[in-house]
Design an enzyme around this catalytic site. Structure first.
Site, PDB file in Angstrom:
ATOM      1  N   LYS A 161       0.831  -1.220   0.000  1.00 32.97           N
ATOM      2  CA  LYS A 161       0.000   0.000   0.000  1.00 32.97           C
ATOM      3  C   LYS A 161       0.855   1.255   0.000  1.00 32.97           C
ATOM      4  O   LYS A 161       0.484   2.258  -0.594  1.00 32.97           O
ATOM      5  CB  LYS A 161      -0.975  -0.010   1.175  1.00 32.97           C
ATOM      6  CG  LYS A 161      -2.086  -1.016   0.979  1.00 32.97           C
ATOM      7  CD  LYS A 161      -3.344  -0.638   1.726  1.00 32.97           C
ATOM      8  CE  LYS A 161      -4.479  -1.576   1.350  1.00 32.97           C
ATOM      9  NZ  LYS A 161      -5.645  -1.442   2.204  1.00 32.97           N
ATOM     10  N   LYS A 200      -3.668 -10.378  -7.482  1.00 30.56           N
ATOM     11  CA  LYS A 200      -4.815 -10.799  -6.692  1.00 30.56           C
ATOM     12  C   LYS A 200      -6.022  -9.943  -7.101  1.00 30.56           C
ATOM     13  O   LYS A 200      -5.849  -8.758  -7.406  1.00 30.56           O
ATOM     14  CB  LYS A 200      -4.426 -10.530  -5.228  1.00 30.56           C
ATOM     15  CG  LYS A 200      -5.429 -10.851  -4.204  1.00 30.56           C
ATOM     16  CD  LYS A 200      -4.964 -10.327  -2.856  1.00 30.56           C
ATOM     17  CE  LYS A 200      -5.225  -8.842  -2.725  1.00 30.56           C
ATOM     18  NZ  LYS A 200      -5.045  -8.266  -1.414  1.00 30.56           N
ATOM     19  N   LYS A 230      -9.934  -4.316  -5.334  1.00 30.34           N
ATOM     20  CA  LYS A 230     -10.616  -3.084  -5.725  1.00 30.34           C
ATOM     21  C   LYS A 230      -9.620  -2.142  -6.393  1.00 30.34           C
ATOM     22  O   LYS A 230      -9.892  -1.534  -7.421  1.00 30.34           O
ATOM     23  CB  LYS A 230     -11.226  -2.408  -4.494  1.00 30.34           C
ATOM     24  CG  LYS A 230     -12.344  -3.223  -3.866  1.00 30.34           C
ATOM     25  CD  LYS A 230     -12.521  -2.947  -2.376  1.00 30.34           C
ATOM     26  CE  LYS A 230     -13.245  -4.095  -1.705  1.00 30.34           C
ATOM     27  NZ  LYS A 230     -13.155  -4.100  -0.251  1.00 30.34           N
TER      28      LYS A 230
HETATM   29  P1  TYM Z   1     -10.660  -6.486   2.738  1.00 30.32           P
HETATM   30  O1  TYM Z   1     -11.746  -5.480   2.889  1.00 30.32           O
HETATM   31  O2  TYM Z   1      -9.535  -6.161   1.819  1.00 30.32           O
HETATM   32  O3  TYM Z   1     -11.243  -7.869   2.277  1.00 30.32           O
HETATM   33  C1  TYM Z   1     -12.325  -8.523   2.951  1.00 30.32           C
HETATM   34  C2  TYM Z   1     -12.101 -10.033   2.937  1.00 30.32           C
HETATM   35  O4  TYM Z   1     -11.987 -10.503   1.587  1.00 30.32           O
HETATM   36  C3  TYM Z   1     -10.790 -11.261   1.444  1.00 30.32           C
HETATM   37  N1  TYM Z   1     -10.240 -11.068   0.086  1.00 30.32           N
HETATM   38  C4  TYM Z   1      -9.914 -12.071  -0.743  1.00 30.32           C
HETATM   39  N2  TYM Z   1      -9.979 -13.417  -0.614  1.00 30.32           N
HETATM   40  C5  TYM Z   1      -9.548 -14.169  -1.677  1.00 30.32           C
HETATM   41  N3  TYM Z   1      -9.080 -13.642  -2.831  1.00 30.32           N
HETATM   42  C6  TYM Z   1      -9.015 -12.311  -3.011  1.00 30.32           C
HETATM   43  N4  TYM Z   1      -8.568 -11.812  -4.161  1.00 30.32           N
HETATM   44  C7  TYM Z   1      -9.430 -11.455  -1.940  1.00 30.32           C
HETATM   45  N5  TYM Z   1      -9.484 -10.105  -1.774  1.00 30.32           N
HETATM   46  C8  TYM Z   1      -9.983  -9.889  -0.537  1.00 30.32           C
HETATM   47  C9  TYM Z   1      -9.833 -10.694   2.490  1.00 30.32           C
HETATM   48  O5  TYM Z   1      -8.812 -11.604   2.809  1.00 30.32           O
HETATM   49  C10 TYM Z   1     -10.792 -10.439   3.643  1.00 30.32           C
HETATM   50  O6  TYM Z   1     -11.004 -11.620   4.384  1.00 30.32           O
HETATM   51  N6  TYM Z   1      -7.854  -5.764   6.860  1.00 30.32           N
HETATM   52  C11 TYM Z   1      -9.040  -6.453   6.350  1.00 30.32           C
HETATM   53  C12 TYM Z   1     -10.308  -6.079   7.068  1.00 30.32           C
HETATM   54  C13 TYM Z   1     -10.283  -6.240   8.552  1.00 30.32           C
HETATM   55  C14 TYM Z   1     -10.396  -7.468   9.263  1.00 30.32           C
HETATM   56  C15 TYM Z   1     -10.376  -7.112  10.645  1.00 30.32           C
HETATM   57  C16 TYM Z   1     -10.488  -8.796   8.872  1.00 30.32           C
HETATM   58  C17 TYM Z   1     -10.199  -5.234   9.468  1.00 30.32           C
HETATM   59  N7  TYM Z   1     -10.258  -5.758  10.750  1.00 30.32           N
HETATM   60  C18 TYM Z   1     -10.435  -8.074  11.643  1.00 30.32           C
HETATM   61  C19 TYM Z   1     -10.563  -9.775   9.877  1.00 30.32           C
HETATM   62  C20 TYM Z   1     -10.537  -9.406  11.238  1.00 30.32           C
HETATM   63  C21 TYM Z   1      -9.216  -6.062   4.866  1.00 30.32           C
HETATM   64  O7  TYM Z   1      -8.724  -5.062   4.425  1.00 30.32           O
HETATM   65  O8  TYM Z   1     -10.077  -6.869   4.177  1.00 30.32           O
END
Ligand code: TYM
Length: 328
Positions: free
Chosen positions: A112, A192, A195
């Site tokens: 990032k 991957k 967004k």
């Molecule tokens: P975020 O918003 O990027 O994504 C949400 C969830 O989707 C999964 N994910 C994917 N899984 C497989 N392939 C992909 N290409 C892919 N892109 C996204 C992510 O692994 C996630 O499970 N930091 C986290 C949000 C968060 C969180 C937490 C998660 C904040 N606090 C506490 C668990 C526990 C995030 O940015 O997810």
């Protein structure tokens, strides 16, 4: 007593098929087996440049997508992170038990800071500490996430351990739980699905647009002609089949790809049919929900009320453990 499960998603634009297969589809099936809390992590989403006037709508959209995908607010808690103030309070305290060296190793921080060179803010650096606070505030034990979040959950474990060693056993050490589709690649076949890469199919993508995107999606690049055999293991269309197609179809396209018995276009057509069928009711439900923002706010408010009670209790314990006066 059921185990406590926590997970979250950022309200940072469209929910895509990576989020769906890596996380949300699995969450929907876990609500009967665990005590589940799901969080729209808006404070995480402000660590990159954003337009504040769009944030409310993004929170509503992210909540609607989760509900439309099947999360039942009668069976689990859904809330927005900023509605429960203890998240940032605990994050501050946890900042003091983990070293900068640990945070500096985080792959997502490195990626990032490359992507957002003009805004490498301190929040981006301490982002995983807020994530640890999210989980630990509810004494979360199980955290279903995609593969990209595993390093953050390992760090949350380390933070829990360090806190407990210093101040006494308060937190369980949370464990990640991965789905079979823990890493969905983007339509570019290189990165991957995400967004920020604009290489995704959204959960509410209209059918014409799904086919438009699939038809140009990169497959096994070594398969130049229809008669060349392909390698399903490196083809992202095959990975998507594993999320959307029946066992017999998955086997059919796997074998067909290897023997050149099926061409990429036909393989994509089967996938297109399955994705379109699975997403149609989700898109319809999502449209209904978006037209009822008051209902969504009610869900979030009910969730925040439940979470606030748990969070207040945990913070009583934490404040006492670290030697500051309980706020009574
Ligand atoms: P975020 O918003 O990027 O994504 C949400 C969830 O989707 C999964 N994910 C994917 N899984 C497989 N392939 C992909 N290409 C892919 N892109 C996204 C992510 O692994 C996630 O499970 N930091 C986290 C949000 C968060 C969180 C937490 C998660 C904040 N606090 C506490 C668990 C526990 C995030 O940015 O997810």
């Amino acid at each position: 007593m059921k185990k406590k499960l926590f997970s979250g998603i950022q309200p940072s634009g469209d929910v895509h098929l990576g989020n769906y297969l890596g996380a949300i589809k699995k969450w929907v099936n876990l609500v009967n087996d665990y005590d589940c809390i799901f969080c729209i992590v808006d404070y995480h989403a402000i660590t990159v440049d954003y337009d504040a006037s769009t944030m409310q709508q993004r929170i509503l959209n992210a909540t609607a997508s989760n509900l439309a995908a099947g999360l039942d607010p009668e069976k689990c808690v859904i809330f927005a992170q900023s509605h429960v103030r203890e998240h940032t309070e605990l994050a501050w305290i946890l900042n003091t038990v983990i070293s900068m060296g640990h945070l500096d190793r985080m792959t997502q921080y490195k990626e990032k800071s490359e992507q957002h060179k003009s805004n490498v803010n301190v929040g981006l650096f301490t982002y995983p500490v807020l994530q640890a606070a999210d989980i630990l505030l509810y004494k979360g034990e199980v955290v279903p996430v995609g593969e990209d979040q595993v390093q953050h959950i390992e760090l949350a474990r380390e933070i829990a351990r360090k806190f407990n060693n210093k101040f006494g056993e308060i937190f369980p050490e949370p464990m990640e739980q991965l789905s079979e589709s823990a890493r969905i690649m983007g339509l570019d076949g290189k990165n991957k699905m995400s967004k920020s890469m604009n290489n995704y199919i959204s959960l509410v993508e209209p059918p014409e647009s799904i086919w438009k995107k699939l038809s140009t999606a990169v497959t096994d690049e070594n398969r130049k002609r229809r008669n060349d055999p392909g390698d399903p293991a490196i083809c992202n269309i095959y990975t998507l089949h594993k999320g959307f197609s029946s066992d017999s179809q998955i086997e059919e396209v796997r074998a067909g790809c290897k023997s050149a018995g099926i061409g990429c276009v036909d393989c994509k057509k089967i996938l297109n049919e399955n994705i379109t069928t699975e997403l149609a009711p989700i898109r319809e439900k999502n449209n209904e929900l978006i037209a009822k923002p008051d209902y969504i706010y009610d869900v979030l408010q009910t969730g925040a009320k439940k979470c606030s009670e748990i969070a207040a209790q945990t913070m009583e314990e934490v404040r006492e453990a670290i030697g500051v006066k309980p706020s009574r």
